[in-house]
Design a protein around this motif. Sequence first.
Motif, short mmCIF file in Angstrom:
data_model
loop_
_atom_site.label_atom_id
_atom_site.label_comp_id
_atom_site.label_asym_id
_atom_site.label_seq_id
_atom_site.Cartn_x
_atom_site.Cartn_y
_atom_site.Cartn_z
N PHE A 1 0.85 -1.18 0.00
CA PHE A 1 0.00 0.00 0.00
C PHE A 1 0.90 1.25 0.00
N VAL A 2 0.52 2.23 -0.81
CA VAL A 2 1.25 3.50 -0.83
C VAL A 2 0.31 4.60 -0.36
N LEU A 3 0.64 5.20 0.77
CA LEU A 3 -0.23 6.20 1.37
C LEU A 3 0.52 7.52 1.54
N GLY A 4 -0.25 8.57 1.72
CA GLY A 4 0.33 9.91 1.86
C GLY A 4 -0.76 10.90 1.48
N GLY A 5 -0.59 12.13 1.89
CA GLY A 5 -1.61 13.14 1.62
C GLY A 5 -1.74 13.43 0.12
N PRO A 6 -2.80 14.18 -0.23
CA PRO A 6 -2.98 14.55 -1.63
C PRO A 6 -1.81 15.41 -2.11
N GLY A 7 -1.16 14.97 -3.21
CA GLY A 7 -0.03 15.73 -3.74
C GLY A 7 1.30 15.39 -3.10
N SER A 8 1.33 14.37 -2.27
CA SER A 8 2.60 14.00 -1.61
C SER A 8 3.56 13.32 -2.59
N GLY A 9 3.04 12.91 -3.76
CA GLY A 9 3.92 12.31 -4.78
C GLY A 9 3.76 10.80 -4.91
N LYS A 10 2.61 10.27 -4.50
CA LYS A 10 2.39 8.82 -4.55
C LYS A 10 2.47 8.30 -6.00
N GLY A 11 1.72 8.96 -6.89
CA GLY A 11 1.70 8.52 -8.29
C GLY A 11 3.08 8.62 -8.93
N THR A 12 3.77 9.73 -8.65
CA THR A 12 5.11 9.96 -9.22
C THR A 12 6.07 8.85 -8.80
N GLN A 13 6.07 8.52 -7.52
CA GLN A 13 7.01 7.51 -7.02
C GLN A 13 6.59 6.10 -7.43
N CYS A 14 5.29 5.86 -7.54
CA CYS A 14 4.83 4.53 -7.98
C CYS A 14 5.34 4.24 -9.39
N SER A 15 5.35 5.26 -10.25
CA SER A 15 5.87 5.06 -11.61
C SER A 15 7.33 4.62 -11.56
N ASN A 16 8.12 5.25 -10.69
CA ASN A 16 9.53 4.85 -10.53
C ASN A 16 9.65 3.42 -10.04
N ILE A 17 8.82 3.08 -9.06
CA ILE A 17 8.91 1.74 -8.45
C ILE A 17 8.56 0.66 -9.48
N VAL A 18 7.50 0.94 -10.26
CA VAL A 18 7.06 -0.02 -11.27
C VAL A 18 8.17 -0.26 -12.30
N GLU A 19 8.82 0.84 -12.71
CA GLU A 19 9.90 0.73 -13.70
C GLU A 19 11.04 -0.16 -13.21
N HIS A 20 11.34 -0.04 -11.92
CA HIS A 20 12.49 -0.77 -11.38
C HIS A 20 12.16 -2.16 -10.87
N PHE A 21 10.92 -2.38 -10.41
CA PHE A 21 10.66 -3.63 -9.70
C PHE A 21 9.55 -4.50 -10.28
N GLY A 22 8.97 -4.07 -11.40
CA GLY A 22 7.99 -4.94 -12.08
C GLY A 22 6.68 -5.17 -11.35
N PHE A 23 6.32 -4.25 -10.48
CA PHE A 23 4.98 -4.34 -9.88
C PHE A 23 3.95 -3.81 -10.87
N ILE A 24 2.69 -4.18 -10.69
CA ILE A 24 1.61 -3.48 -11.40
C ILE A 24 1.13 -2.37 -10.47
N HIS A 25 1.04 -1.17 -11.03
CA HIS A 25 0.59 -0.01 -10.24
C HIS A 25 -0.93 0.13 -10.37
N LEU A 26 -1.62 0.08 -9.25
CA LEU A 26 -3.07 0.33 -9.25
C LEU A 26 -3.33 1.56 -8.40
N SER A 27 -3.80 2.63 -9.04
CA SER A 27 -4.19 3.82 -8.29
C SER A 27 -5.70 3.76 -8.08
N ALA A 28 -6.11 3.74 -6.81
CA ALA A 28 -7.55 3.66 -6.52
C ALA A 28 -8.27 4.87 -7.12
N GLY A 29 -7.63 6.05 -7.02
CA GLY A 29 -8.24 7.27 -7.58
C GLY A 29 -8.42 7.15 -9.10
N GLU A 30 -7.38 6.59 -9.77
CA GLU A 30 -7.47 6.42 -11.24
C GLU A 30 -8.59 5.45 -11.60
#
Length: 216
Positions: free
Chosen positions: A43-72
């Motif tokens: 789970f990736v948590l943090g306030g609105p605008g804390s950079g969750k989406g930005t950092q998830c993109s980095n993590i996915v690129e490096h570690f092969g996770f699927i990124h699911l944004s509940a908001g998206e």
Amino acid sequence: MRGGLVASARLLPRPLVRWFLQRRAQQDINENMSGGKKVKIIFVLGGPGSGKGTQCSNIVEHFGFIHLSAGELLRAEINSGSENGTMIDTIIKEGKIVPSEITIKLLQEAIIKGGNDKYIIDGFPRNEENRVVFESVINISPEFVLFFDCSEEEMERRLLGRNQGRSDDNIETIRKRLKVFVESSLPVIEYYESKGMVKKIDATKPAPEVFEDFLN
Ligand SMILES: Nc1ncnc2c1ncn2[C@@H]1O[C@H](COP(=O)(O)OP(=O)(O)OP(=O)(O)O)[C@@H](O)[C@H]1O
Ligand SMILES: O=c1ccn([C@@H]2O[C@H](COP(=O)(O)O)[C@@H](O)[C@H]2O)c(=O)[nH]1
Ligand SMILES: [Mg+2]
């Protein structure tokens, strides 16, 4: 464990309890997914605008996770013209939290569709009810929880400059989202902290440094 779930279920409204017991009986992702491989989630948590989406993109690129944004997923539901779309749209514009059964159903479908065994779930659980129902229905506990900790002033500044046409990136909704984060989402982080499951990162720094801190 089971006693804990029963106690948690007593805190929930009756229709919700009925709903999640039915769903639990219907589907167990771990039985349906990945040829019997255990599905892992972060789970990736943090306030609105804390950079969750930005950092998830980095993590996915490096570690092969699927990124699911509940908001998206919720925004896609609005755009699909689903029967819940108007209600979800109103809730998002008010900065409130969409009912658990809607968000969890979307996450459940996305996990099954993803066909992977590693998911990074961004912006969920948003409140204690989300957490309890997810862990009961989906029957998976997170490996750990990433918490991007950022000052309110910086989050507000970032959201006002995001410029992606989001209906909730306006000062009135941003202030409401910040309040909901403190009142409803921070208790979820505190719950996982009490279990020693939180990796807290200073997200006020520039994005590359935040990712460096995640890697260390
Ligand atoms: N560390 C950072 N420093 C400066 N700007 C950043 C940083 N991280 C992200 N941003 C920018 O801030 C804005 C919000 O970032 P992002 O969309 O990743 O946040 P979020 O936590 O997913 O927000 P939300 O909860 O609203 O979806 C974006 O314009 C992004 O480019
Ligand atoms: O689990 C969730 C996730 C999101 N929402 C609603 O969507 C908006 C936007 O979410 P982002 O994660 O910032 O993209 C959020 O403010 C909530 O209104 C939700 O209800 N439940
Ligand atoms: Mg986001």
